[in-house]
Scaffold this active site. Structure first.
Site, PDB file in Angstrom:
ATOM      1  N   HIS A 199      43.128  96.063  38.771  1.00  0.00           N
ATOM      2  CA  HIS A 199      41.931  95.352  38.316  1.00  0.00           C
ATOM      3  C   HIS A 199      40.705  96.184  38.685  1.00  0.00           C
ATOM      4  CE1 HIS A 199      43.395  91.179  37.322  1.00  0.00           C
ATOM      5  NE2 HIS A 199      44.492  91.805  37.693  1.00  0.00           N
ATOM      6  N   ASP A 226      43.664  86.244  32.200  1.00  0.00           N
ATOM      7  CA  ASP A 226      43.182  87.063  33.314  1.00  0.00           C
ATOM      8  C   ASP A 226      42.746  86.127  34.462  1.00  0.00           C
ATOM      9  OD1 ASP A 226      42.322  89.407  34.569  1.00  0.00           O
ATOM     10  OD2 ASP A 226      40.333  89.357  33.630  1.00  0.00           O
TER      11      ASP A 226
HETATM   12  P1  13P Z   1      35.794  95.513  35.940  1.00  0.00           P
HETATM   13  O1  13P Z   1      34.770  94.520  36.378  1.00  0.00           O
HETATM   14  O2  13P Z   1      35.801  96.720  36.822  1.00  0.00           O
HETATM   15  O3  13P Z   1      35.664  95.889  34.503  1.00  0.00           O
HETATM   16  O4  13P Z   1      37.241  94.829  36.121  1.00  0.00           O
HETATM   17  C1  13P Z   1      37.720  93.928  35.173  1.00  0.00           C
HETATM   18  C2  13P Z   1      38.900  93.181  35.652  1.00  0.00           C
HETATM   19  O5  13P Z   1      39.529  93.473  36.643  1.00  0.00           O
HETATM   20  C3  13P Z   1      39.323  92.022  34.852  1.00  0.00           C
HETATM   21  O6  13P Z   1      40.359  91.325  35.464  1.00  0.00           O
HETATM   22  O1  G3H Z   2      37.792  90.036  36.584  1.00  0.00           O
HETATM   23  C1  G3H Z   2      37.006  89.380  35.924  1.00  0.00           C
HETATM   24  C2  G3H Z   2      36.761  89.707  34.500  1.00  0.00           C
HETATM   25  O2  G3H Z   2      35.845  90.760  34.374  1.00  0.00           O
HETATM   26  C3  G3H Z   2      36.347  88.481  33.761  1.00  0.00           C
HETATM   27  O3  G3H Z   2      35.068  88.111  34.072  1.00  0.00           O
HETATM   28  O4  G3H Z   2      35.313  85.710  34.651  1.00  0.00           O
HETATM   29  O5  G3H Z   2      33.081  86.666  33.983  1.00  0.00           O
HETATM   30  O6  G3H Z   2      34.882  86.353  32.290  1.00  0.00           O
HETATM   31  P1  G3H Z   2      34.552  86.604  33.744  1.00  0.00           P
HETATM   32 ZN    ZN Z   3      40.314  91.367  37.573  1.00  0.00          ZN
END
Ligand code: 13P
Ligand code: G3H
Ligand code: ZN
Length: 320
Positions: free
Chosen positions: A222, A93
């Protein structure tokens, strides 16, 4: 080099093709520990949903790359043991460099996101193309991003949305060869998206225009947590201090899932659910000190949340 194929994982291609046809989206749930993984797989097996297990760069540092590889392999075997060999994607991600994407591919990821959305357009194209050329040699799928979401993701944060320009998407997809495209249409990262009283509105009109430019191409959303108000209230009832906030209404996400949106990312709602359950145990049973006594209820609450998302937001049940 560990190929994801030897771990029993799949890439996202076939899942996305099917989800666009079927009018549902694949859940992309973030994880970095065992309880989250158990909750995700438990909920997906019970509802017979395919799933994308996603790991941010921060999560990878937290959990360790080697452990993650075995956890993903464990997730495949765990699903079989629970009675349904659901398709599982292991996805990076918000990858921010070529090197990170390459390393994840070498450690068994079946899909990576290269997020060049903060770069000037041409640099985003060049970086994304480089990752695609590397990843495709190993049959690993790549998600790119155009447009900037408001909110916080790892070290990057933006105060305002920059909506995706429909004019750019066709060129971006052609030049980079990406397999899916994350777009900015009004969702945002984190648990503090909108103030109560504001009216969150996903720009389904921009989504429709993007679909017109690249028909049948997999789109990703996202920042799709809904910030359940009962869970926020529970956190605060048990000593938390979360400020009032609302998220993306679930009916808007359901509408998007019926279109070319085939992956919906949810992380913050899961964080809230675990926190509520843990706080409740700490307040009601202050004598407890066995982590299983609070992580167990947190895992149960998380699994319930994911079941709800699959059945009422993604619509991915019975698609495994
Ligand atoms: P949220 O913070 O809305 O759960 O989004 C998560 C996300 O986009 C991870 O890439
Ligand atoms: O988009 C971000 C995700 O919620 C991941 O969050 O980078 O704190 O693990 P993080
Ligand atoms: Zn994201």
């Amino acid at each position: 080099m560990i190929s994801y194929k030897n771990l029993g994982l799949v890439n996202s291609s076939a899942l996305f093709a099917k989800s666009i046809q079927g009018g549902y989206a694949i859940p992309a749930f973030n994880f970095n520990n065992m309880e989250q993984m158990q909750a995700i797989i438990g909920a997906c097996v019970e509802t017979k949903s395919p799933v994308i297990l996603q790991v941010s760069s921060g999560a990878r540092k937290y959990a360790n790359q080697t452990l993650l590889r075995y956890m993903a392999q464990g997730a495949v075997e765990y699903a079989k043991e629970l009675g349904c060999a659901i398709p599982i994607v292991l996805h990076l991600d918000h990858g921010d460099t070529f090197e990170l994407c390459k390393s994840c591919i070498e450690y068994g990821f079946s899909s990576v996101m290269i997020d060049g959305s903060h770069l000037p357009y041409d640099e985003n194209v060049a970086l994304t193309k480089k990752v695609v050329e590397y990843a495709h040699q190993f049959d690993v799928t790549v998600e790119g991003e155009l447009g900037v979401l408001a909110g916080v993701e790892d070290e990057v944060s933006a105060a305002h949305h920059t909506y995706t320009e429909p004019d750019q998407v066709e060129d971006f997809v052609k030049k980079t060869g990406v397999d899916s495209l994350a777009i900015s249409i009004g969702t945002s990262h984190g648990a503090f998206k909108f103030k109560p009283g504001q009216k969150p509105q996903i720009r389904l009109d921009i989504l429709a225009e993007i679909e017109r430019r690249i028909p049948g191409f997999p789109i990703v959303l996202h920042g799709s947590s809904s910030v359940p108000q009962d869970i926020v209230a529970e956190i605060n009832q048990y000593g938390g201090k979360l400020k009032d906030s609302i998220g993306i209404p679930e009916d808007q996400l359901r509408a998007a899932a019926k279109s070319a949106v085939c992956k919906i990312n949810i992380d913050s709602d899961g964080r809230l659910a675990m926190t509520a359950a843990i706080r409740k145990v700490f307040v009601e049973k202050p004598e407890e000190f066995d982590p299983r006594k609070y992580l167990g209820p947190a895992r149960d609450k998380l699994k319930e949340l994911y079941r709800h998302k699959i059945l009422h937001v993604l619509g991915s049940n019975d698609q495994a």
